[in-house]
Design an enzyme around this catalytic site. Structure first.
Site, PDB file in Angstrom:
ATOM      1  N   GLU A   1     -50.087  30.987  16.870  1.00 30.34           N
ATOM      2  CA  GLU A   1     -49.287  30.742  18.600  1.00 30.34           C
ATOM      3  C   GLU A   1     -48.311  32.439  18.879  1.00 30.34           C
ATOM      4  OE1 GLU A   1     -48.011  25.916  19.704  1.00 30.34           O
ATOM      5  OE2 GLU A   1     -47.151  27.347  17.836  1.00 30.34           O
TER       6      GLU A   1
ATOM      7  N   CYS B   1     -37.691  29.599  20.080  1.00 30.43           N
ATOM      8  CA  CYS B   1     -37.401  29.958  18.395  1.00 30.43           C
ATOM      9  C   CYS B   1     -37.634  29.108  17.753  1.00 30.43           C
ATOM     10  CB  CYS B   1     -36.346  31.047  18.170  1.00 30.43           C
ATOM     11  SG  CYS B   1     -35.495  32.701  18.288  1.00 30.43           S
TER      12      CYS B   1
HETATM   13  N1  SAH Z   1     -39.271  34.349   8.881  1.00 30.71           N
HETATM   14  C1  SAH Z   1     -38.629  35.195  10.224  1.00 30.71           C
HETATM   15  C2  SAH Z   1     -39.032  35.739  11.934  1.00 30.71           C
HETATM   16  C3  SAH Z   1     -39.837  33.825  12.385  1.00 30.71           C
HETATM   17  S1  SAH Z   1     -38.152  33.231  13.177  1.00 30.71           S
HETATM   18  C4  SAH Z   1     -37.282  35.008   9.874  1.00 30.71           C
HETATM   19  O1  SAH Z   1     -37.067  33.927   9.747  1.00 30.71           O
HETATM   20  O2  SAH Z   1     -36.621  36.076  10.305  1.00 30.71           O
HETATM   21  C5  SAH Z   1     -37.945  34.334  13.521  1.00 30.71           C
HETATM   22  C6  SAH Z   1     -36.071  33.392  14.432  1.00 30.71           C
HETATM   23  O3  SAH Z   1     -36.033  32.283  15.229  1.00 30.71           O
HETATM   24  C7  SAH Z   1     -35.710  33.709  13.106  1.00 30.71           C
HETATM   25  O4  SAH Z   1     -34.236  33.500  12.879  1.00 30.71           O
HETATM   26  C8  SAH Z   1     -35.225  31.938  12.720  1.00 30.71           C
HETATM   27  O5  SAH Z   1     -34.055  31.967  11.712  1.00 30.71           O
HETATM   28  C9  SAH Z   1     -35.019  31.055  14.287  1.00 30.71           C
HETATM   29  N2  SAH Z   1     -35.395  30.317  13.950  1.00 30.71           N
HETATM   30  C10 SAH Z   1     -35.472  29.045  13.414  1.00 30.71           C
HETATM   31  N3  SAH Z   1     -35.650  27.635  13.969  1.00 30.71           N
HETATM   32  C11 SAH Z   1     -35.216  27.494  14.707  1.00 30.71           C
HETATM   33  C12 SAH Z   1     -34.614  26.667  15.540  1.00 30.71           C
HETATM   34  N4  SAH Z   1     -35.075  25.401  15.687  1.00 30.71           N
HETATM   35  N5  SAH Z   1     -33.964  27.471  16.651  1.00 30.71           N
HETATM   36  C13 SAH Z   1     -33.323  27.813  17.012  1.00 30.71           C
HETATM   37  N6  SAH Z   1     -34.147  29.391  16.321  1.00 30.71           N
HETATM   38  C14 SAH Z   1     -34.712  28.892  15.285  1.00 30.71           C
END
Ligand code: SAH
Ligand code: SF4
Length: 388
Positions: free
Chosen positions: A112, A362
């Site tokens: 995605e 996110c």
């Molecule tokens: N794996 C990497 C990049 C992808 S996640 C990382 O963890 O940084 C991208 C961002 O979305 C990260 O900061 C992650 O912590 C956040 N994220 C993951 N799940 C989320 C959710 N349910 N709500 C809001 N942010 C979330």
């Protein structure tokens, strides 16, 4: 009497799929042209530059439109190679203009990518670096999808090409772009796929192609400390760190990778990130989880933790997904948290959730590509190659 056995049938390997030139690095493109018999090594640099501009500046997917290349060479290119885009399995547009693409890059491999207008300078594309993720952060939907595999640089670049097709943004405009920023914040942990990510950044930033500045690309990591230096040196990309907690006990739960690289190691790695300065600040991402990490005391702890680092903090309201036990903090609580950070001198925007209605926000990304056994993926890929 001698007998000649014709072994060509029985030993012939299955016909392999044509190489796609659209996702190769410059060096890869040069090598492919020579290996494919298009030109000899002496002419490869010039030929590759011509073709590169058609692919990455003009966005062509058809060799026949490469008007400065002679007909015979164009025919040889089409016989040997392809420029085809991957299949778009689904395209959804949110009420707020966010666009989500589900792209099948290979049999069983679905990723995605999400385009978010009015973010960054004009609009940001959030790209995936892996299918699924190994890291199991407890608040993240992608973390519930087992890792299928790393994406190749070509598969990462394809996400950008697909989005630019959709925005009709070819040839690369020098200004007023709709896709102005790239964030590696989709599915997967980019620093577990540094080779693929670094090659993709080289391709996307090439001045004779898409030409996006490296400073408009942000790589987000959950904290793979040993790779931070290599990320900065190889890509000069902006760094984002998924922090989410200010003490090891809580971070161990939210981001289990913390058990391997704890906060002390992480903060030391960040302070040493190449090129960090007031003009190139690190972004700390902090997901706001009701009653878990959102108290004023934690905001003050956060200020202490990042003291002296050129940084800003993105507060991300938690985006719920089916089956999660976490809840998003109240708006008032988030504002109080932000005010403490602001007062200490850290810009701390609250990220407006985008595309929630299409599960594009996110942490909501999760394709249906479950972990087929590796052998099953290999078999499917081989079958597709044979059929091609
Ligand atoms: N794996 C990497 C990049 C992808 S996640 C990382 O963890 O940084 C991208 C961002 O979305 C990260 O900061 C992650 O912590 C956040 N994220 C993951 N799940 C989320 C959710 N349910 N709500 C809001 N942010 C979330
Ligand atoms: Fe993986 Fe990032 Fe989700 Fe953690 S937050 S599970 S590292 S994609």
């Amino acid at each position: 009497m001698s007998i000649t056995l014709d072994l060509t049938r029985s030993t012939a390997s299955p016909k392999s799929a044509p190489v796609n030139l659209a996702g190769l690095t410059r060096t890869g493109l040069r090598d492919a042209l020579v290996a494919g018999g298009i030109c000899d090594a002496g002419k490869a640099r010039m030929r590759a530059t011509q073709i590169w501009r058609w692919i990455h500046h003009h966005g062509l997917t058809d060799f026949d439109q490469m008007s400065n290349i002679d007909k015979a060479t164009r025919a040889a290119l089409s016989d040997t190679f392809t420029l085809a885009r991957p299949e778009i399995v689904e395209r959804q547009v949110s009420k707020d203009g966010t666009r989500k693409y589900l792209i099948r890059t290979a049999p069983g491999i679905e990723v995605e990518a999400v385009y978010i207008p009015d973010v960054g300078r004009a609009g940001a594309l959030c790209v995936s670096s892996q299918v699924g993720c190994t890291l199991n952060c407890t608040f993240c939907h992608t973390g519930t999808q087992k890792l299928v595999r790393n994406l190749t640089a070509a598969e990462i670049v394809a996400q950008v090409q697909v989005c630019r097709d959709d925005l009709e943004e070819w040839p690369s405009p020098s200004e007023d772009r709709r896709l102005s920023n790239i964030v590696f914040m989709g599915m997967g942990e980019p620093l577990y796929n540094l080779d693929g990510v670094a090659d993709a950044i080289d391709i996307i930033s090439d001045p004779e192609g898409i030409a996006l500045s490296r400073r408009r690309m942000t790589v987000s990591t959950s904290g793979v400390v040993p790779q931070l230096d290599a990320l900065g040196t190889r890509t000069q990309a902006m760094l984002a760190i998924s922090l989410h907690a200010t003490n090891d006990a809580l971070r161990d739960v939210l981001v289990p990778l913390n058990k391997k690289y704890n906060l002390e190691a992480l903060m030391a790695g960040i302070r040493a990130y190449p090129g960090l300065s007031n003009a190139r600040r690190v972004t700390f991402e902090y997901v706001m989880l009701k009653g878990v990490n959102d108290s004023p005391a934690e905001a003050r702890e956060l200020v202490k933790l990042i003291d002296g680092i050129p940084a800003k903090v993105n507060l991300i309201p938690f985006n719920p997904w089916p089956g999660t036990d976490y809840e998003c903090s109240d708006w008032k609580t988030i504002e109080v948290f932000a005010a403490i950070l602001n007062k200490a001198g850290f810009a701390s925007p609250i990220r407006t959730p985008r595309g929630r209605d299409i599960l594009a926000a996110c942490g909501q990304l999760k394709s249906e590509s479950e972990k087929l056994r590796a052998s099953a993926v290999r078999k499917a890929e081989q079958a597709a190659a044979e059929a091609a």
